[in-house]
Motif scaffolding. Structure first.
Motif, PDB file in Angstrom:
ATOM      1  N   GLY A   1       0.770  -1.224   0.000  1.00 48.14           N
ATOM      2  CA  GLY A   1       0.000   0.000   0.000  1.00 48.14           C
ATOM      3  C   GLY A   1       0.809   1.285   0.000  1.00 48.14           C
ATOM      4  O   GLY A   1       0.310   2.345   0.385  1.00 48.14           O
ATOM      5  N   TRP A   2       2.060   1.212  -0.452  1.00 49.07           N
ATOM      6  CA  TRP A   2       2.905   2.404  -0.445  1.00 49.07           C
ATOM      7  C   TRP A   2       2.447   3.397  -1.499  1.00 49.07           C
ATOM      8  O   TRP A   2       2.044   3.026  -2.598  1.00 49.07           O
ATOM      9  CB  TRP A   2       4.355   2.016  -0.719  1.00 49.07           C
ATOM     10  N   THR A   3       2.570   4.669  -1.169  1.00 48.22           N
ATOM     11  CA  THR A   3       2.336   5.737  -2.133  1.00 48.22           C
ATOM     12  C   THR A   3       3.640   6.035  -2.875  1.00 48.22           C
ATOM     13  O   THR A   3       4.729   5.663  -2.403  1.00 48.22           O
ATOM     14  CB  THR A   3       1.888   7.016  -1.425  1.00 48.22           C
ATOM     15  N   PRO A   4       3.571   6.698  -4.026  1.00 44.39           N
ATOM     16  CA  PRO A   4       4.816   7.095  -4.703  1.00 44.39           C
ATOM     17  C   PRO A   4       5.711   7.950  -3.810  1.00 44.39           C
ATOM     18  O   PRO A   4       6.940   7.848  -3.877  1.00 44.39           O
ATOM     19  CB  PRO A   4       4.304   7.882  -5.922  1.00 44.39           C
ATOM     20  N   GLU A   5       5.114   8.786  -2.968  1.00 46.57           N
ATOM     21  CA  GLU A   5       5.910   9.640  -2.092  1.00 46.57           C
ATOM     22  C   GLU A   5       6.681   8.810  -1.068  1.00 46.57           C
ATOM     23  O   GLU A   5       7.866   9.094  -0.787  1.00 46.57           O
ATOM     24  CB  GLU A   5       5.002  10.645  -1.374  1.00 46.57           C
ATOM     25  N   ARG A   6       6.035   7.803  -0.510  1.00 46.94           N
ATOM     26  CA  ARG A   6       6.729   6.942   0.450  1.00 46.94           C
ATOM     27  C   ARG A   6       7.837   6.155  -0.238  1.00 46.94           C
ATOM     28  O   ARG A   6       8.924   5.992   0.314  1.00 46.94           O
ATOM     29  CB  ARG A   6       5.732   5.994   1.117  1.00 46.94           C
ATOM     30  N   TYR A   7       7.542   5.677  -1.437  1.00 47.33           N
ATOM     31  CA  TYR A   7       8.573   4.956  -2.197  1.00 47.33           C
ATOM     32  C   TYR A   7       9.770   5.863  -2.461  1.00 47.33           C
ATOM     33  O   TYR A   7      10.924   5.446  -2.314  1.00 47.33           O
ATOM     34  CB  TYR A   7       7.986   4.457  -3.514  1.00 47.33           C
ATOM     35  N   ALA A   8       9.528   7.116  -2.847  1.00 48.28           N
ATOM     36  CA  ALA A   8      10.620   8.039  -3.156  1.00 48.28           C
ATOM     37  C   ALA A   8      11.486   8.291  -1.927  1.00 48.28           C
ATOM     38  O   ALA A   8      12.725   8.329  -2.026  1.00 48.28           O
ATOM     39  CB  ALA A   8      10.067   9.351  -3.692  1.00 48.28           C
TER      40      ALA A   8
END
Length: 214
Positions: A189-196
């Motif tokens: 459930g990660w968002t792109p922001e968390r991934y970045a």
């Protein structure tokens, strides 16, 4: 002065306009194909469907891309990199070598990777399905993996002031794969922001290696 009987010299033919039009058409077809592959999958997307949706002939699609495998890889690159070409061309346009600040280089690369893997996400499953069925696509994917490794080696070099850690290239390769992002996004459930944020931290650790004495 006597009138010359010689025929006037012909102007050299300028094919730049035709080449530019052909390139625009190729890019348009690749963009249409990316949408169709994402919507209909590998088996549901035919050359005829892409040609119809693009407003061109099947013969032109075949001649331009060499078949379905070549068309898909062009669509995949289009989805990820827009009109900047393939991975190596798009990476070169970041011009990391011109930026003296290592942190700014890292931020620029993380932004590039995050945007790319998010856009490529809808086509990753199609790529795997197609590669299982089409030997030509498998070969193109193998070549793409090799190109990815080349870029990762350049990244490890550009993001350190000294010597990169021994496993830096392989770790950068794993961290920047679209499959890695999709695993975290779809299963955790990660968002792109968390991934970045994670990617930035993980790239720094991968390239620098463990602190001295550990």
């Amino acid at each position: 002065m006597e009138e010359s009987d010689a025929a006037p010299a012909r102007r050299p033919y300028d094919a730049s306009g035709r080449r530019a039009a052909a390139e625009r058409r190729r890019l348009h077809v690749a963009e249409v194909a990316a949408r169709l592959f994402a919507e209909h999958g590998w088996n549901g997307t035919t050359l005829a469907l892409v040609a119809e949706e693009s407003g061109v002939s099947v013969e032109l699609v075949t001649k331009t891309f060499g078949g379905k495998a070549g068309l898909f890889m062009a669509a995949f690159r289009s989805a990820g990199f827009g009109r900047r070409g393939g991975l190596q061309q798009a990476f070169a346009q970041l011009r990391l070598e011109d930026e003296p600040d290592l942190d700014v280089r890292l931020d620029r690369f993380v932004e590039f990777v995050t945007a790319t893997v998010v856009r490529m996400g809808p086509l990753v499953g199609v790529l795997g399905h197609g590669a299982e069925q089409d030997p030509a696509l498998r070969e193109l994917v193998r070549a793409a993996h090799q190109g990815h490794a080349v870029v990762c080696a350049e990244v490890a070099h550009r993001l350190t002031a000294g010597q990169a850690a021994p496993d830096a290239v392989d770790e950068v390769y794993l961290l920047t794969r679209s499959e890695t992002y999709l695993t975290l996004a779809e299963q955790r459930g990660w968002t792109p922001e968390r991934y970045a944020t994670w990617l930035r931290r993980s790239l720094r650790a991968a390239i620098d290696g463990p602190p001295a004495g550990r």
